[in-house]
Write a protein that holds these residues in place. Structure first.
Motif, short mmCIF file in Angstrom:
data_model
loop_
_atom_site.label_atom_id
_atom_site.label_comp_id
_atom_site.label_asym_id
_atom_site.label_seq_id
_atom_site.Cartn_x
_atom_site.Cartn_y
_atom_site.Cartn_z
N LEU A 14 0.85 -1.23 -0.25
CA LEU A 14 -0.09 -0.08 -0.02
C LEU A 14 0.73 1.23 0.08
O LEU A 14 1.73 1.39 0.93
CB LEU A 14 -0.95 0.05 1.14
N VAL A 15 0.51 2.12 -0.98
CA VAL A 15 1.35 3.63 -0.94
C VAL A 15 0.30 4.53 -1.14
O VAL A 15 -0.90 4.20 -1.69
CB VAL A 15 2.28 3.55 -1.84
N LYS A 16 0.64 5.68 -0.56
CA LYS A 16 -0.27 6.93 -0.90
C LYS A 16 -0.14 7.61 -1.96
O LYS A 16 0.97 7.61 -2.43
CB LYS A 16 -0.08 7.62 0.41
N PRO A 17 -1.35 8.35 -2.55
CA PRO A 17 -0.95 9.22 -3.72
C PRO A 17 0.30 10.07 -3.45
O PRO A 17 0.25 10.73 -2.20
CB PRO A 17 -2.23 9.79 -3.92
N THR A 18 0.83 10.34 -4.55
CA THR A 18 2.13 11.31 -4.50
C THR A 18 3.53 10.48 -4.02
O THR A 18 4.21 11.32 -4.31
CB THR A 18 2.02 12.63 -3.89
N GLN A 19 3.44 9.58 -3.27
CA GLN A 19 4.44 8.63 -2.63
C GLN A 19 5.30 8.30 -3.78
O GLN A 19 4.76 7.77 -5.16
CB GLN A 19 4.10 7.90 -1.63
N THR A 20 6.46 7.59 -3.61
CA THR A 20 7.29 6.79 -4.51
C THR A 20 7.13 5.39 -4.04
O THR A 20 7.63 5.13 -2.90
CB THR A 20 8.68 7.81 -4.31
N LEU A 21 6.91 4.66 -5.03
CA LEU A 21 7.13 3.26 -5.06
C LEU A 21 8.40 2.68 -5.24
O LEU A 21 9.11 3.04 -6.31
CB LEU A 21 6.09 2.76 -5.93
N THR A 22 8.95 1.86 -4.27
CA THR A 22 10.21 1.19 -4.63
C THR A 22 10.00 -0.30 -4.45
O THR A 22 9.57 -0.74 -3.52
CB THR A 22 11.19 1.57 -3.70
N LEU A 23 9.96 -1.06 -5.61
CA LEU A 23 10.05 -2.41 -5.77
C LEU A 23 11.49 -3.16 -5.96
O LEU A 23 12.25 -2.68 -6.69
CB LEU A 23 9.05 -2.86 -6.82
#
Lengths: 120, 108
Positions: A11-20
């Motif tokens: 789960l990530v919030k809008p505007t955040q950066t996703l790191t996979l």
């Protein structure tokens, strides 16, 4: 036996950066011709290629998402990392990594995928 | 960017029947760079065909691919119960790797 596994936040919030992170075994990303890519699939929708990194650190990005994506590799750890900035609810999807064992060959072995939900 | 179109969107057939799936490209694709994948619910895609007509390792010979230029076909000669799934074509000849929208093969 080749295996790949994706890891990262669910789960990530809008505007955040996703790191996979894609952690793989059974091949080396230092072998000539080898690549690892990321592909995503929104629920109930089609596959969308995101990015690909090659053994020589050459990188390719989906042109429509290029400004938001960065792909890197750590050959010693057998890992490939994808970052996607400015996440939006439309980015909710299952994210897969897959290997490309040689040039002129498609994605062969795939990870199980990880579902990322973007929501406040 | 090369756009892939697949038809039909859904194919309703019975086990034992022949399935013919189409993939059309917006511009010519070198056959070497055309692949087909199968995806079942809750699973990752599985590579079926590469180079437009070569079966990937372990793929039964009831699956065959053909075509060239802008028109490619995946044929399943006799549908087995495990073949009901979604099928995607993909091109990777340019620096962009694009997938088609998929064809769902379901049980009639």
């Amino acid at each position: 036996q080749i295996t790949l596994k994706e890891s990262g936040p669910t789960l990530v919030k809008p505007t955040q950066t996703l790191t996979l992170t894609c952690t793989f075994s059974g091949f080396s990303l230092s072998t000539s011709g080898v690549g690892v890519g990321w592909i995503r699939q929104p629920p109930g929708k089609a596959l969308e290629w995101l990015a690909l990194i090659y053994w020589d650190d050459d990188k390719r990005y989906n042109s429509s998402l290029k400004s938001r994506l960065t792909i890197t590799k750590d050959t010693s750890k057998n890992q490939v990392v994808l970052t996607m900035t400015n996440m939006d609810p439309v980015d909710t999807a299952t994210y897969y990594c897959a290997d490309r064992p040689r040039l002129s060959y498609p994605f062969d072995n795939w990870g199980q995928g990880t579902l990322v939900t973007v929501s406040s | 960017e090369i756009v892939l179109t697949q038809s039909p969107g859904t194919l309703s057939l019975s086990p034992g029947e022949r399935a013919t799936l189409s993939c059309r490209a917006s511009q010519s694709v070198i056959s070497t760079y055309l692949a087909w994948y199968q995806q079942k619910p809750g699973q990752a895609p599985r590579l079926l065909i590469y180079g437009a007509s070569s079966r990937a390792t372990g793929i039964p010979d009831r699956f065959s691919g053909s075509g060239s230029g802008t028109d490619f076909t995946l044929t399943i000669s006799r549908l087995e119960p495990e073949d009901f799934a979604v099928y995607y074509c993909q091109q990777f000849g340019s620096s962009q790797f694009t997938f088609g929208p998929g064809t769902k093969v379901d049980i009639k």
